[in-house]
Design a protein around this motif. Sequence first.
Motif, PDB file in Angstrom:
ATOM      1  N   SER A   1       0.834  -1.209   0.000  1.00  0.00           N
ATOM      2  CA  SER A   1       0.000   0.000   0.000  1.00  0.00           C
ATOM      3  C   SER A   1       0.863   1.252   0.000  1.00  0.00           C
ATOM      4  CB  SER A   1      -0.928   0.005   1.216  1.00  0.00           C
ATOM      5  OG  SER A   1      -1.873  -1.032   1.122  1.00  0.00           O
ATOM      6  N   MET A   2       1.935   1.247   0.799  1.00  0.00           N
ATOM      7  CA  MET A   2       2.853   2.393   0.831  1.00  0.00           C
ATOM      8  C   MET A   2       3.456   2.639  -0.549  1.00  0.00           C
ATOM      9  SD  MET A   2       4.710   1.172   4.335  1.00  0.00           S
ATOM     10  CE  MET A   2       6.220   2.112   4.115  1.00  0.00           C
ATOM     11  N   ASN A   3       3.906   1.571  -1.189  1.00  0.00           N
ATOM     12  CA  ASN A   3       4.565   1.685  -2.485  1.00  0.00           C
ATOM     13  C   ASN A   3       3.598   2.187  -3.560  1.00  0.00           C
ATOM     14  OD1 ASN A   3       6.947   1.144  -4.195  1.00  0.00           O
ATOM     15  ND2 ASN A   3       5.647  -0.423  -5.125  1.00  0.00           N
ATOM     16  N   GLY A   4       2.401   1.606  -3.599  1.00  0.00           N
ATOM     17  CA  GLY A   4       1.415   2.015  -4.597  1.00  0.00           C
ATOM     18  C   GLY A   4       0.958   3.448  -4.395  1.00  0.00           C
ATOM     19  N   CYS A   5       0.737   3.839  -3.137  1.00  0.00           N
ATOM     20  CA  CYS A   5       0.304   5.216  -2.849  1.00  0.00           C
ATOM     21  C   CYS A   5       1.362   6.225  -3.281  1.00  0.00           C
ATOM     22  CB  CYS A   5       0.011   5.377  -1.361  1.00  0.00           C
ATOM     23  SG  CYS A   5      -1.513   4.586  -0.825  1.00  0.00           S
ATOM     24  N   LEU A   6       2.618   5.956  -2.949  1.00  0.00           N
ATOM     25  CA  LEU A   6       3.681   6.900  -3.299  1.00  0.00           C
ATOM     26  C   LEU A   6       3.842   7.009  -4.813  1.00  0.00           C
ATOM     27  CD1 LEU A   6       5.858   8.799  -2.206  1.00  0.00           C
ATOM     28  CD2 LEU A   6       7.450   6.884  -2.272  1.00  0.00           C
ATOM     29  N   LEU A   7       3.779   5.881  -5.508  1.00  0.00           N
ATOM     30  CA  LEU A   7       3.858   5.891  -6.972  1.00  0.00           C
ATOM     31  C   LEU A   7       2.795   6.802  -7.549  1.00  0.00           C
ATOM     32  CD1 LEU A   7       4.927   4.623  -9.683  1.00  0.00           C
ATOM     33  CD2 LEU A   7       3.125   2.912  -9.412  1.00  0.00           C
ATOM     34  N   ALA A   8       1.566   6.705  -7.031  1.00  0.00           N
ATOM     35  CA  ALA A   8       0.457   7.495  -7.562  1.00  0.00           C
ATOM     36  C   ALA A   8       0.528   8.957  -7.127  1.00  0.00           C
ATOM     37  CB  ALA A   8      -0.869   6.878  -7.109  1.00  0.00           C
ATOM     38  N   LEU A   9       0.766   9.200  -5.841  1.00  0.00           N
ATOM     39  CA  LEU A   9       0.711  10.569  -5.317  1.00  0.00           C
ATOM     40  C   LEU A   9       1.812  11.448  -5.882  1.00  0.00           C
ATOM     41  CD1 LEU A   9      -0.138   9.783  -1.598  1.00  0.00           C
ATOM     42  CD2 LEU A   9      -1.679  10.653  -3.354  1.00  0.00           C
ATOM     43  N   SER A  10       2.981  10.877  -6.135  1.00  0.00           N
ATOM     44  CA  SER A  10       4.065  11.682  -6.709  1.00  0.00           C
ATOM     45  C   SER A  10       3.649  12.247  -8.063  1.00  0.00           C
ATOM     46  CB  SER A  10       5.343  10.839  -6.847  1.00  0.00           C
ATOM     47  OG  SER A  10       5.121   9.726  -7.689  1.00  0.00           O
ATOM     48  N   ARG A  11       2.808  11.512  -8.798  1.00  0.00           N
ATOM     49  CA  ARG A  11       2.339  12.001 -10.106  1.00  0.00           C
ATOM     50  C   ARG A  11       1.378  13.171  -9.944  1.00  0.00           C
ATOM     51  NH1 ARG A  11       5.971   8.090  -9.918  1.00  0.00           N
ATOM     52  NH2 ARG A  11       6.376   7.145 -11.949  1.00  0.00           N
ATOM     53  N   MET A  12       0.617  13.197  -8.852  1.00  0.00           N
ATOM     54  CA  MET A  12      -0.275  14.333  -8.629  1.00  0.00           C
ATOM     55  C   MET A  12       0.538  15.607  -8.402  1.00  0.00           C
ATOM     56  SD  MET A  12      -3.263  14.871  -5.769  1.00  0.00           S
ATOM     57  CE  MET A  12      -2.125  14.852  -4.382  1.00  0.00           C
ATOM     58  N   PHE A  13       1.595  15.516  -7.588  1.00  0.00           N
ATOM     59  CA  PHE A  13       2.435  16.687  -7.351  1.00  0.00           C
ATOM     60  C   PHE A  13       3.181  17.091  -8.628  1.00  0.00           C
ATOM     61  CE2 PHE A  13       2.513  14.640  -2.969  1.00  0.00           C
ATOM     62  CZ  PHE A  13       1.472  15.420  -2.506  1.00  0.00           C
ATOM     63  N   TYR A  14       3.583  16.099  -9.414  1.00  0.00           N
ATOM     64  CA  TYR A  14       4.247  16.344 -10.697  1.00  0.00           C
ATOM     65  C   TYR A  14       3.328  17.140 -11.626  1.00  0.00           C
ATOM     66  CZ  TYR A  14       6.056  15.053 -15.368  1.00  0.00           C
ATOM     67  OH  TYR A  14       6.507  15.073 -16.666  1.00  0.00           O
ATOM     68  N   VAL A  15       2.075  16.723 -11.734  1.00  0.00           N
ATOM     69  CA  VAL A  15       1.122  17.406 -12.617  1.00  0.00           C
ATOM     70  C   VAL A  15       0.780  18.791 -12.072  1.00  0.00           C
ATOM     71  CG1 VAL A  15      -1.248  17.327 -13.517  1.00  0.00           C
ATOM     72  CG2 VAL A  15       0.163  15.267 -13.546  1.00  0.00           C
ATOM     73  N   ALA A  16       0.616  18.913 -10.742  1.00  0.00           N
ATOM     74  CA  ALA A  16       0.309  20.216 -10.150  1.00  0.00           C
ATOM     75  C   ALA A  16       1.421  21.220 -10.408  1.00  0.00           C
ATOM     76  CB  ALA A  16       0.075  20.060  -8.644  1.00  0.00           C
ATOM     77  N   SER A  17       2.665  20.754 -10.381  1.00  0.00           N
ATOM     78  CA  SER A  17       3.792  21.621 -10.712  1.00  0.00           C
ATOM     79  C   SER A  17       3.733  22.026 -12.182  1.00  0.00           C
ATOM     80  CB  SER A  17       5.110  20.902 -10.419  1.00  0.00           C
ATOM     81  OG  SER A  17       6.206  21.617 -10.935  1.00  0.00           O
ATOM     82  N   ARG A  18       3.410  21.097 -13.035  1.00  0.00           N
ATOM     83  CA  ARG A  18       3.295  21.373 -14.471  1.00  0.00           C
ATOM     84  C   ARG A  18       2.192  22.394 -14.751  1.00  0.00           C
ATOM     85  NH1 ARG A  18       2.478  16.011 -17.724  1.00  0.00           N
ATOM     86  NH2 ARG A  18       0.305  16.460 -17.236  1.00  0.00           N
ATOM     87  N   GLU A  19       1.152  22.387 -13.912  1.00  0.00           N
ATOM     88  CA  GLU A  19       0.047  23.343 -14.062  1.00  0.00           C
ATOM     89  C   GLU A  19       0.371  24.692 -13.424  1.00  0.00           C
ATOM     90  OE1 GLU A  19      -2.739  23.042 -15.684  1.00  0.00           O
ATOM     91  OE2 GLU A  19      -2.640  20.925 -16.227  1.00  0.00           O
ATOM     92  N   GLY A  20       1.542  24.815 -12.792  1.00  0.00           N
ATOM     93  CA  GLY A  20       1.952  26.085 -12.203  1.00  0.00           C
ATOM     94  C   GLY A  20       1.490  26.301 -10.780  1.00  0.00           C
ATOM     95  N   GLN A  21       1.020  25.248 -10.091  1.00  0.00           N
ATOM     96  CA  GLN A  21       0.522  25.419  -8.729  1.00  0.00           C
ATOM     97  C   GLN A  21       1.477  24.887  -7.664  1.00  0.00           C
ATOM     98  OE1 GLN A  21      -3.563  24.069  -8.356  1.00  0.00           O
ATOM     99  NE2 GLN A  21      -4.292  25.862  -9.453  1.00  0.00           N
ATOM    100  N   LEU A  22       2.615  24.372  -8.080  1.00  0.00           N
ATOM    101  CA  LEU A  22       3.692  23.999  -7.171  1.00  0.00           C
ATOM    102  C   LEU A  22       5.010  24.419  -7.828  1.00  0.00           C
ATOM    103  CD1 LEU A  22       2.698  20.412  -5.884  1.00  0.00           C
ATOM    104  CD2 LEU A  22       2.695  22.544  -4.577  1.00  0.00           C
ATOM    105  N   PRO A  23       6.112  24.490  -7.059  1.00  0.00           N
ATOM    106  CA  PRO A  23       7.379  24.913  -7.652  1.00  0.00           C
ATOM    107  C   PRO A  23       7.762  24.092  -8.883  1.00  0.00           C
ATOM    108  CG  PRO A  23       7.575  24.867  -5.273  1.00  0.00           C
ATOM    109  CD  PRO A  23       6.234  24.297  -5.597  1.00  0.00           C
TER     110      PRO A  23
END
Length: 503
Positions: free
Chosen positions: A334-356
């Motif tokens: 569960s830890m591994n799957g969650c981290l794999l998925a959640l890192s992509r959310m932060f990646y996309v949010a950065s691409r959208e200009g809402q994170l560094p």
Amino acid sequence: MTNRSTSSQKDGRDAANGHTFSQNGTHPDSSGKLQDEDDRKVGLGKKVTLLRGISIIIGTIIGAGIFISPKGILKNTGSVGMSLVVWIACGVLSLFGALSYAELGTCIKKSGGHYTYIMEAFGPRMAFIRLWVDLIAIRPAGMAVISLAFGQYILEPLFMPCGIPPVAVKLATALGITSVIYLNSMSVTWTARIQIVLTLSKLLAIAIIIVPGLYQLFKGETQNFENAFDLDKMQLSDMPLAFYSGMYAYAGWFYLNFVTEEIDNPERTVPLAICISMAIVTSCYVLTNVAYYTVMSAEELLASDAVAVTFAEKMMGNFSLAVPVFVALSCYGSMNGCLLALSRMFYVASREGQLPEVLSMIHIRRHTPLPAVLILYPMTMLQLFVGDIYSLLNFMSFLRWLFIGVVVLGLLYLRYTKPDLPRPFKVPIVIPGIFCLTCFFMVFLSLYSDPVNTGIGFAISLTGIPAYYIFIYFNNRPKWLQKALDSFNRTLQILLEVVPAEH
């Protein structure tokens, strides 16, 4: 929060890579061989196959709960038969939600899950509020809780029958979190492969419970199923709480949508992976509970702190020592799957200009979103050692269903506002309608049953509104501050050896 670098992306890549290019568009790789420039493109490849997609969904849904404490439903239904009905009904409702997300994942082919779909349907402000709550509270606390379960159960065989010192649990937990972060930083392929192995291990653990249990059932051990639908103890007012517990046990079916851009043939893979996974999980949950009831009465199950261990002690003797190890592996998956998925959310949010900006960069050799993986590490460790994790989860439990309901409402809204949007997979409108009503009913239930914690959680989420205007909307920073942020961004880029993804 954004600090877009003014330098050329290509120059940044060339400098970070440290490569020289030949005149014919090739360059030497680490072994000195020439490669085409297309072969060395820095980005996230299409590495999530159908099997890996299934392992992400099953691996994140099935955590420690089914092994430790599947008694929330029994407690609120009052009978064995009704508890099994609720397990099946929650599986069907979760399938409705998963099918709704399958439609979103095939018509909006971007990673990021909830965040991306709220952005597409309701705009950047609502998406940022969801991102803000995830970043400051929900995800670090959730990761810390499942990691603590891993630390507890990985040490259990070493300390049985004595108690485990809390410091030892936290140290084992910290090592578990660090290893998951390291794995996700090093290789997407190996992360996905290990996720398959971990998923198979937890399915094996469930099979070890189901097979002996069903064998007992076929032998005629049915005494605990007599008067299974005795409704004398059931109160209608408790039924919503039973469904709340059940839906929580199935939560995690949405994580495949966080990695949509990395899925091979998403139009086929996403719906197929979701349907197969939900069928497997629902079958496992129902049959596991049936197996428990063949060996334990309802009263014994309610009295047990770790149902799978009690079951194993009754059925397998010394083999019960292996159960905590399987539970720990399940938590690690569960830890591994969650981290794999959640890192992509932060990646996309950065691409959208809402994170560094640095969070949307990729490691030049590993081709992993290294900064987006690392962002959860300090916050999770902080929660682990100094935070009141369980209080945060109480505050935020209703927000999970609020935002999932908003996402599915967005699907209905997009049907109306963008009827011509290509939808390779389209569900009957009654499916998202029923699921959306279910989510908002559970939000209302939270407000009714626990108004204090729900109100605090709602207040924390509202802090995202001023944060949006401070960090995103009013972005006229002083030149000295912008220069410092750009310098910090470049320094991190060099230290982490990351560059913007090539599309």
